[in-house]
Design an enzyme around this catalytic site. Structure first.
Site, PDB file in Angstrom:
ATOM      1  N   CYS A 382       0.828  -1.199   0.000  1.00 25.69           N
ATOM      2  CA  CYS A 382       0.000   0.000   0.000  1.00 25.69           C
ATOM      3  C   CYS A 382       0.871   1.263   0.000  1.00 25.69           C
ATOM      4  CB  CYS A 382      -0.981  -0.040   1.166  1.00 25.69           C
ATOM      5  SG  CYS A 382      -2.446   0.956   0.839  1.00 25.69           S
ATOM      6  N   GLY A 384       3.714   1.439   1.050  1.00 19.39           N
ATOM      7  CA  GLY A 384       5.026   0.916   0.672  1.00 19.39           C
ATOM      8  C   GLY A 384       5.168   0.786  -0.838  1.00 19.39           C
ATOM      9  N   GLU A 406      -0.871  13.320  -1.422  1.00 23.05           N
ATOM     10  CA  GLU A 406      -1.178  13.216   0.004  1.00 23.05           C
ATOM     11  C   GLU A 406      -0.141  13.991   0.827  1.00 23.05           C
ATOM     12  OE1 GLU A 406      -1.222   9.180   1.598  1.00 23.05           O
ATOM     13  OE2 GLU A 406      -1.821   9.871   3.584  1.00 23.05           O
ATOM     14  N   ARG A 463      -6.842   5.775  -0.329  1.00 23.48           N
ATOM     15  CA  ARG A 463      -7.501   6.853  -1.079  1.00 23.48           C
ATOM     16  C   ARG A 463      -6.681   7.279  -2.296  1.00 23.48           C
ATOM     17  NH1 ARG A 463     -11.450   8.565   2.494  1.00 23.48           N
ATOM     18  NH2 ARG A 463     -10.832   8.449   4.680  1.00 23.48           N
ATOM     19  N   HIS A 508      -3.577  -4.923   0.413  1.00 25.10           N
ATOM     20  CA  HIS A 508      -3.003  -5.455   1.663  1.00 25.10           C
ATOM     21  C   HIS A 508      -3.071  -6.980   1.663  1.00 25.10           C
ATOM     22  CE1 HIS A 508      -2.588  -1.655   3.900  1.00 25.10           C
ATOM     23  NE2 HIS A 508      -3.623  -1.271   3.177  1.00 25.10           N
ATOM     24  N   GLU A 510      -1.483  -8.997   3.390  1.00 26.48           N
ATOM     25  CA  GLU A 510      -1.290  -9.580   4.725  1.00 26.48           C
ATOM     26  C   GLU A 510      -2.598 -10.051   5.357  1.00 26.48           C
ATOM     27  OE1 GLU A 510      -0.870  -6.392   3.904  1.00 26.48           O
ATOM     28  OE2 GLU A 510      -1.433  -5.001   5.496  1.00 26.48           O
TER      29      GLU A 510
HETATM   30  N1  GLN Z   1      -2.114   6.826   2.640  1.00 27.66           N
HETATM   31  C1  GLN Z   1      -2.190   6.057   1.438  1.00 27.66           C
HETATM   32  C2  GLN Z   1      -3.554   6.142   0.788  1.00 27.66           C
HETATM   33  O1  GLN Z   1      -4.498   6.556   1.403  1.00 27.66           O
HETATM   34  C3  GLN Z   1      -1.852   4.596   1.716  1.00 27.66           C
HETATM   35  C4  GLN Z   1      -2.862   3.913   2.564  1.00 27.66           C
HETATM   36  C5  GLN Z   1      -2.355   2.633   3.172  1.00 27.66           C
HETATM   37  O2  GLN Z   1      -1.164   2.364   3.175  1.00 27.66           O
HETATM   38  N2  GLN Z   1      -3.256   1.832   3.724  1.00 27.66           N
HETATM   39  O3  GLN Z   1      -3.697   5.803  -0.368  1.00 27.66           O
END
Ligand code: GLN
Length: 533
Positions: A382, A384, A406, A463, A508, A510
């Protein structure tokens, strides 16, 4: 008829009610019963999605896009079941629904009260699970500690429900602590007695006690607890500290907890089957053939629970290779260009987890540069993944000042930008792109090889998103898109062409990893760390 097991906790928090509930789920499932597990959380938040990891630990995301308590992760990992929104109910959700009903005029003429209206709504949310899934047993874990003010409506609802269900159809299991007092060289049973007394005041008598203890207790201690707490001696279970949480079901089984439960609920069953769990999970975890070190570079590394599912998924990936994964927790906020070598040298792999906000971003980017240049296996989840894209943009494609909007709304190169559907969103609770979406994999990529499939489904919570304008420029320089959500043409996976293993996903993975079914990407990542060294 569905049977119910209510799991409460007393004396102190953090006794491992979630793992105990998940273990009971596994034990009953291993005896052929259809089970489900529900977590009742007495706080006022509608869900934990808006809470900080300092308050709450990880937010666990279900297939159907609910942001839930991390105990649901234990439930899925131990039982292999798939949880939904209905498996996690908070006081906030209950009150929200009751107040909305009141506004619609559905209680017209009445005073709306905790008893019966809130307790009715709690009972309905519990029994709904039984009818929805036609399960044999619903295990209901009540968050918090007996004696908390906010837990009272939940315990009252359970008292009523037990009455309505009648004898033999419900069971209370209470987790307590039996502390060892060094100076007296004694295990103390008084806190347990008090906490059971507290439950009795509310009208609940537990049938089973699970006692957390550092030292095994004598038959005398067991008899004493049984007598003072009104339970049968064989229903006093010693939950000694274990080396690995996956041993807990075996520990309970050795003390015949499953038989005791079945006897109380009037259920008959065939013998249990825990062979796979024992051989493929516990024995491998306890006797690894090799070790690998994986650096997790995040903002919340000092907290035990913030990256729970990631740590577990890494361990699962290790189980597939009979490897123990030693996790080196690296604080992203403290990581600088000069310190990166020292912080990451000797790591067999590097992982950057998900997250929100700009703190620690530059440290994560340094870690990614290190992994890319030194050809150390890298796995980005994500945020990462978004960081891997930013790092590549700045240092390989040559886009100076590239960023996610962001972190920098006026960046000249918004390589990560807000999802189209997010542009109209104003409320922050439950409004991200959440839950499972399909992802089409590109043939011949490391991701496709790891999954061995053309299309997969994975869970999301974000987001922001890869900005498609940059796709071609990135591909030319060697960062490939290896998976896409086709309906909206969203980038879900990227990887580096000229690197031993550098894969990063917007989702994700995981949350879908289980000890008996390690997630393909975690398995491949740990595999790359094992074999490439
Ligand atoms: N902050 C980023 C986003 O909103 C990643 C979100 C996350 O790692 N769950 O897209």
């Amino acid at each position: 008829m569905t049977k119910y097991i209510f799991v409460t906790g007393g004396v102190v928090s953090s006794l491992g009610k979630g793992i105990a509930s998940a273990s009971i789920g596994l034990l009953l499932k291993s005896r052929g019963f259809k089970v489900t597990i529900q977590k009742l959380d007495p706080y006022i938040n509608v869900d934990p999605g808006t809470m900080s990891p300092y308050q709450h630990g990880e937010v666990y995301v279900t297939e159907d896009g609910a942001e839930t308590d991390l105990d649901l992760g234990h439930y899925e990992r131990f039982t292999g079941l798939t949880m939904t929104q209905d498996n996690n109910v908070t006081a906030g959700r209950i009150y929200y629904s009751v107040i909305a009903k009141e506004r619609r005029g559905e209680y017209l003429g009445k005073t709306v009260q905790v008893v019966p209206h809130i307790t009715d709504a709690i009972k309905a949310s519990i029994t709904k699970l039984a009818s929805k899934d036609h399960v044999d047993v619903v295990i209901v874990e009540v968050g918090g500690t007996v004696g908390d003010i906010e837990g009272l409506p939940f315990l009252e609802a359970i008292r009523q429900l037990r009455n309505e269900l009648g004898r033999g159809n419900a069971l209370n299991i209470h987790l307590t602590l039996v502390p060892y007092i060094k100076a007296a060289e004694e295990l103390k049973t008084k806190p347990t007695q008090h906490s059971v007394g507290k439950l009795r005041e509310i009208g609940l008598q537990p049938e089973v006690l699970i006692c957390r203890t550092e030292k095994p207790f004598s038959e005398m201690v067991r008899q004493k607890i049984a007598q003072f707490c009104n339970v049968e001696p064989d229903a006093v279970i010693q939950a000694l500290d274990v080396a690995d949480i996956y041993e807990v079901p075996l520990l309970f089984n050795r003390q015949r907890l499953d038989e005791t439960i079945l006897r109380h609920l009037g259920l008959a069953s065939a013998a249990h089957d825990l062979v796979e769990w024992r051989t493929r999970v516990v024995e491998r975890a306890v006797n690894p053939k090799r070790r690998v070190t994986i650096a997790v570079v995040g903002k919340y590394v000092q907290l035990q629970d913030a990256y729970k599912s990631i740590y577990e998924a890494l361990r699962h990936g290790g189980l597939a290779h009979e490897a123990a994964v030693d996790i080196r927790k690296v604080d992203a906020e403290k990581l600088t260009k000069d310190g990166v070598e020292e912080a990451l040298s000797g790591a067999d792999g590097i992982l950057v987890p998900g997250g929100f906000g700009h703190r620690g971003i530059e440290g994560k980017l340094e870690a990614i540069t290190f992994a890319r240049q030194r050809e150390i296996p890298y796995f980005g989840l994500c945020l990462g993944m978004q960081c891997a894209v930013i790092e590549f943009a700045r240092n390989v494609v040559g886009l100076k000042g590239a960023n996610s909007t962001e972190f920098d709304a006026t960046t000249p190169h918004p390589v990560i930008s807000l999802l189209e559907e997010q542009k109209r969103v104003t409320d922050l609770g439950g409004t991200m792109r959440l839950g499972a979406y399909a992802c089409r994999l590109q043939k011949g990529t490391k991701a496709a090889e790891a999954y061995g499939a053309a299309e997969i489904r994975e869970r999301h919570r974000h987001r922001y998103e890869f900005n498609n304008t940059y796709r071609e420029a990135f591909a030319k320089q060697g960062m490939m898109v290896s998976g896409r959500y086709e309906p909206a043409d969203l980038v879900e996976l990227v990887e580096l062409r000229d690197h031993p293993w550098f894969v990063a996903c917007q989702y994700h993975p995981e949350f879908r990893s289980r000890p008996l079914e390690p997630h393909p990407l975690f398995q491949a990542f740990v595999g790359a760390c094992v074999h490439d060294r």
